[in-house]
Motif scaffolding. Structure first.
Motif, PDB file in Angstrom:
ATOM      1  N   GLY A 413     -32.863   4.403  -2.246  1.00  6.89           N
ATOM      2  CA  GLY A 413     -33.096   4.252  -3.561  1.00  6.89           C
ATOM      3  C   GLY A 413     -32.423   3.226  -4.026  1.00  6.89           C
ATOM      4  O   GLY A 413     -32.188   3.763  -5.664  1.00  6.89           O
ATOM      5  N   GLY A 414     -31.379   2.284  -3.859  1.00  9.93           N
ATOM      6  CA  GLY A 414     -30.886   1.546  -4.017  1.00  9.93           C
ATOM      7  C   GLY A 414     -29.692   2.017  -4.987  1.00  9.93           C
ATOM      8  O   GLY A 414     -29.316   1.316  -5.176  1.00  9.93           O
ATOM      9  N   GLU A 415     -29.455   3.687  -3.969  1.00 11.14           N
ATOM     10  CA  GLU A 415     -28.255   3.831  -4.634  1.00 11.14           C
ATOM     11  C   GLU A 415     -26.879   3.685  -3.255  1.00 11.14           C
ATOM     12  O   GLU A 415     -27.267   3.648  -2.171  1.00 11.14           O
ATOM     13  CB  GLU A 415     -28.022   5.617  -5.514  1.00 11.14           C
ATOM     14  CG  GLU A 415     -28.418   5.145  -6.415  1.00 11.14           C
ATOM     15  CD  GLU A 415     -27.838   4.611  -8.006  1.00 11.14           C
ATOM     16  OE1 GLU A 415     -26.851   4.209  -7.510  1.00 11.14           O
ATOM     17  OE2 GLU A 415     -28.284   5.344  -9.205  1.00 11.14           O
ATOM     18  N   ASN A 416     -26.011   3.452  -3.456  1.00 14.14           N
ATOM     19  CA  ASN A 416     -24.982   3.550  -2.520  1.00 14.14           C
ATOM     20  C   ASN A 416     -24.463   4.933  -2.240  1.00 14.14           C
ATOM     21  O   ASN A 416     -23.958   5.401  -3.193  1.00 14.14           O
ATOM     22  CB  ASN A 416     -23.448   2.345  -2.744  1.00 14.14           C
ATOM     23  CG  ASN A 416     -24.276   0.516  -2.476  1.00 14.14           C
ATOM     24  OD1 ASN A 416     -25.555   0.570  -2.091  1.00 14.14           O
ATOM     25  ND2 ASN A 416     -23.085   0.153  -3.113  1.00 14.14           N
ATOM     26  N   ASP A 442     -36.433   4.856   6.399  1.00 10.46           N
ATOM     27  CA  ASP A 442     -37.482   6.534   5.593  1.00 10.46           C
ATOM     28  C   ASP A 442     -38.414   5.276   3.754  1.00 10.46           C
ATOM     29  O   ASP A 442     -38.045   4.593   3.652  1.00 10.46           O
ATOM     30  CB  ASP A 442     -36.461   6.677   3.780  1.00 10.46           C
ATOM     31  CG  ASP A 442     -37.231   8.224   3.640  1.00 10.46           C
ATOM     32  OD1 ASP A 442     -36.926   9.749   3.887  1.00 10.46           O
ATOM     33  OD2 ASP A 442     -38.022   7.610   2.321  1.00 10.46           O
ATOM     34  N   ASP A 443     -39.427   5.729   4.424  1.00 10.29           N
ATOM     35  CA  ASP A 443     -40.368   4.670   4.089  1.00 10.29           C
ATOM     36  C   ASP A 443     -39.993   4.895   2.260  1.00 10.29           C
ATOM     37  O   ASP A 443     -40.586   3.948   1.831  1.00 10.29           O
ATOM     38  CB  ASP A 443     -41.921   5.405   4.215  1.00 10.29           C
ATOM     39  CG  ASP A 443     -42.749   5.101   5.772  1.00 10.29           C
ATOM     40  OD1 ASP A 443     -41.566   4.379   5.903  1.00 10.29           O
ATOM     41  OD2 ASP A 443     -43.652   5.990   6.106  1.00 10.29           O
ATOM     42  N   LYS A 444     -40.255   5.885   1.860  1.00 14.50           N
ATOM     43  CA  LYS A 444     -39.626   6.303   0.467  1.00 14.50           C
ATOM     44  C   LYS A 444     -39.090   5.986  -0.444  1.00 14.50           C
ATOM     45  O   LYS A 444     -38.531   5.133  -1.591  1.00 14.50           O
ATOM     46  CB  LYS A 444     -39.696   7.893   0.116  1.00 14.50           C
ATOM     47  CG  LYS A 444     -39.971   7.921  -1.395  1.00 14.50           C
ATOM     48  CD  LYS A 444     -40.395   9.348  -1.993  1.00 14.50           C
ATOM     49  CE  LYS A 444     -39.635   9.270  -3.226  1.00 14.50           C
ATOM     50  NZ  LYS A 444     -40.056  10.731  -3.981  1.00 14.50           N
ATOM     51  N   GLY A 446     -35.999   4.168   1.424  1.00 15.23           N
ATOM     52  CA  GLY A 446     -34.996   2.569   2.578  1.00 15.23           C
ATOM     53  C   GLY A 446     -33.858   4.042   3.408  1.00 15.23           C
ATOM     54  O   GLY A 446     -34.727   3.625   4.672  1.00 15.23           O
ATOM     55  N   GLU A 447     -33.670   3.996   2.984  1.00 13.36           N
ATOM     56  CA  GLU A 447     -32.534   5.887   3.796  1.00 13.36           C
ATOM     57  C   GLU A 447     -33.022   6.714   3.003  1.00 13.36           C
ATOM     58  O   GLU A 447     -32.133   6.706   2.189  1.00 13.36           O
ATOM     59  CB  GLU A 447     -31.630   4.269   4.403  1.00 13.36           C
ATOM     60  CG  GLU A 447     -31.356   3.317   4.830  1.00 13.36           C
ATOM     61  CD  GLU A 447     -29.675   2.793   5.473  1.00 13.36           C
ATOM     62  OE1 GLU A 447     -29.108   3.120   6.282  1.00 13.36           O
ATOM     63  OE2 GLU A 447     -29.119   2.972   3.954  1.00 13.36           O
ATOM     64  N   ALA A 448     -32.372   8.123   4.309  1.00 11.12           N
ATOM     65  CA  ALA A 448     -32.289   8.904   3.815  1.00 11.12           C
ATOM     66  C   ALA A 448     -31.292   9.650   3.999  1.00 11.12           C
ATOM     67  O   ALA A 448     -30.877   9.179   5.384  1.00 11.12           O
ATOM     68  CB  ALA A 448     -33.588   9.799   4.736  1.00 11.12           C
ATOM     69  N   VAL A 449     -30.346  10.114   3.471  1.00 11.47           N
ATOM     70  CA  VAL A 449     -28.882  10.718   3.782  1.00 11.47           C
ATOM     71  C   VAL A 449     -29.786  11.498   4.341  1.00 11.47           C
ATOM     72  O   VAL A 449     -30.169  13.068   4.112  1.00 11.47           O
ATOM     73  CB  VAL A 449     -28.389  11.192   2.304  1.00 11.47           C
ATOM     74  CG1 VAL A 449     -27.415  11.453   2.770  1.00 11.47           C
ATOM     75  CG2 VAL A 449     -28.886  10.150   1.225  1.00 11.47           C
ATOM     76  N   THR A 450     -28.932  11.497   5.736  1.00 13.25           N
ATOM     77  CA  THR A 450     -28.876  12.499   6.991  1.00 13.25           C
ATOM     78  C   THR A 450     -28.012  13.349   7.397  1.00 13.25           C
ATOM     79  O   THR A 450     -26.627  12.823   7.312  1.00 13.25           O
ATOM     80  CB  THR A 450     -29.637  11.810   8.035  1.00 13.25           C
ATOM     81  OG1 THR A 450     -30.777  11.112   7.186  1.00 13.25           O
ATOM     82  CG2 THR A 450     -30.067  12.625   9.037  1.00 13.25           C
ATOM     83  N   ALA A 451     -28.136  14.193   7.591  1.00 14.14           N
ATOM     84  CA  ALA A 451     -26.612  15.322   7.425  1.00 14.14           C
ATOM     85  C   ALA A 451     -26.565  16.049   9.139  1.00 14.14           C
ATOM     86  O   ALA A 451     -27.483  16.447   9.809  1.00 14.14           O
ATOM     87  CB  ALA A 451     -26.950  16.688   6.975  1.00 14.14           C
ATOM     88  N   VAL A 452     -25.773  15.804   9.932  1.00 13.25           N
ATOM     89  CA  VAL A 452     -25.977  16.138  11.604  1.00 13.25           C
ATOM     90  C   VAL A 452     -24.934  17.188  11.470  1.00 13.25           C
ATOM     91  O   VAL A 452     -23.692  17.027  11.837  1.00 13.25           O
ATOM     92  CB  VAL A 452     -25.275  15.309  12.928  1.00 13.25           C
ATOM     93  CG1 VAL A 452     -25.734  15.475  14.259  1.00 13.25           C
ATOM     94  CG2 VAL A 452     -26.213  13.584  12.430  1.00 13.25           C
TER      95      VAL A 452
END
Length: 514
Positions: A413-416, A442-444, A446-452
């Motif tokens: 969402g434009g945030e680092n 992520d379409d909404k 840009g990138e989705a923060v993902t936890a593995v």
């Protein structure tokens, strides 16, 4: 006027052996060699290699697990003015072939663990000679026989501090490995950088990190030799054996990457092992979760965090034991002869507290990448500043913090979003054993923060419960939007999580979201 300081590896070993000839140098699998015996073996090997054509500037490789022969090969190369090339023993045949041929190795010494791999690719190699260690079934000449059949070489080829001593191939977490050229001077200054801050090693050093890695080699194995310490070498890391060796041999110093620390802390013998002899536990290779640091501090171990790269030999920052107690998240302050600054990616220094790329300058910084002048120019300025590719910041007290690799930063969402910050919070969750944060398309956002996650035995975790746990501890945009639970995290041999492997696996439509 005296203008030449002999700071090459051979001169250093000569000086150490002169003062410690009859002291124990190396113990390995039930056998111990004195410094005099170790030096003799290095010189016998050097004569063998000279007779088989190795000359100044030639590349001499070692592919195998930790073994005294690794260090003997290193110093034999130094005696001949040759360049030592340590090779990761976990590599596949094609990966090994690439490195050997890229380096243009004259001779490769390999152990029994690597025998099948080396013999399968031998026809594709540029090498003029192969020598086998602990590989009785190998058709190639035997290492011990080569040493036994030769007298020590007395003449040493002179080199300067600017001559390349090692070519160390980066672990290749992204793309093709690059050969980092480290000079004799780089190695000397790296050691002096730490020694002048606080000489912490003591009399007994345990080397259980792989020596083909910059930390295992320069921060453990060579650090022990340069100090005339008694070094115990483990062929491979085993958490239980490491703990038992510390107690039995009264180990005063050891270096471990974070994954090794985690495995030891989870071992059934951790709480009952006598660790009182340890005066320095060093860790590098990746940020260590503060909770894990505290686990070792509670056992009374002085904990030192170090930060650096293969390209910096590696020391650039160090957090002393006293500072790790008060600033456990910090990577530390610059070592003595090394400058560190935070820049905007264009060479301009950013204000205190602001995130930027970590740049390093000093006599410990590499001379460049082997056969890759363009890659060298990309990261090394004419006035000696090396761009690390790591993101971090410096506080008002001079402590530096590593946020993450530039390539691993998530833009949502434009945030680092810096994964290390999110990982530090998730490690506080009682069900979390290991964690890696990355960004997935992520379409909404840009990138989705993902936890593995790897969860502790007998526990469960859901995305909803994880997000609730993070609420109030992280800004909303930093809280994971996706969760994957896996059996283990893929790591390279230095313990770093291979996030590009996770991205490839989890970007597949068939990947299961928890």
């Amino acid at each position: 006027m005296y203008t030449h300081a002999a700071i090459d590896l051979t001169s250093i070993l000569d000086s150490v052996c002169l003062r410690n000839a009859h002291k124990s140098a190396i113990s390995f699998e039930g056998k111990t060699w004195t410094y005099s015996e170790f030096d003799t073996r290095c010189r016998r090997l050097a004569r063998y290699l000279k007779q088989h054509g190795v000359r100044k500037g030639d590349r001499l490789g070692y592919a195998g697990q930790n073994h005294p022969a690794f260090l003997e090969t290193l110093f034999a190369a130094a005696h001949l003015g040759a360049i030592f090339v340590p090779v990761n023993y976990r590599l596949s045949g094609p990966e090994l072939t690439y490195i050997i041929n890229d380096a243009g190795m004259h001779t490769l010494i390999f152990d029994g663990f690597m025998q099948a791999t080396v013999e399968n690719i031998s026809a594709d190699l540029c090498t003029q000679g192969l020598l086998a260690v602990d590989a009785p079934a190998s058709p190639h000449p035997d290492y011990e026989q080569a040493i036994e059949d030769n007298h020590p070489l007395l003449e040493t080829v002179p080199v300067s501090a600017q001559d390349v001593a090692f070519i160390m191939y980066t672990s290749g977490t992204t793309g093709t490995p690059k050969g980092v050229m480290l000079t004799h001077g780089n190695i000397f200054w790296n050691d002096l950088n730490l020694r002048l801050i606080e000489d912490i090693y003591g009399e007994v050093v345990l080397t259980c990190c792989p020596m083909y890695h910059i930390a295992g080699l320069n921060c453990a194995a060579l650090a022990a030799i340069f100090r005339g310490a008694h070094q115990h070498i483990h062929r491979m890391f085993d958490p239980g054996e490491t703990l038992r060796t510390i107690e039995r041999e009264k180990v005063s110093a050891l270096l471990c990457v974070p994954a090794m620390l985690l495995f030891m802390s989870q071992h059934e013998e951790f709480d009952t092992t006598n660790l009182s002899s340890v005066r320095a536990l060093l860790s590098g290779g990746a940020p260590v979760p503060p909770a894990l640091i505290k686990r070792y501090q509670q056992r009374g171990l002085p904990f030192y965090q170090v930060y650096g790269l293969t390209e910096t030999s590696p020391y650039a920052l160090m957090n002393l034991a006293c500072d790790t107690k008060t600033h456990p998240e910090a990577a530390g302050k610059p070592v003595i002869f090394t400058e560190v600054r935070i820049t905007d990616g264009k060479g301009r220094e950013v204000p205190t507290g602001e995130q930027g790329e970590i740049c390093i300058r000093g006599p410990n910084v590499m001379s460049g990448y082997w056969n890759k002048p363009e890659a060298t120019t990309e990261v090394l300025t004419e006035d000696g500043w090396f761009s690390s590719g790591d993101i971090g910041y410096c506080d008002d007290n001079g402590f530096h913090y590593i946020s993450d690799r530039k390539k691993d930063m998530v833009i949502s969402g434009g945030e680092n979003v810096y994964p290390a910050e999110v990982e530090a919070v998730l490690y506080q969750h009682e069900a979390v054993q290991e964690v890696a944060i990355l960004g997935l398309p992520d379409d909404k956002w840009g990138e989705a923060v993902t936890a593995v996650l790897v969860v502790k035995t007998g526990t469960e975790i859901t995305l909803e419960s994880l997000r609730k746990f993070c609420d109030g501890k992280l800004a909303r945009y930093k809280i994971p939007l996706r969760l994957f639970v896996v059996d283990e995290l893929p790591r390279n041999p230095s313990g770093k999580v291979l996030k590009y492997v996770l991205r490839e696996r989890l970007s597949s439509p068939s990947a299961q979201v928890a």
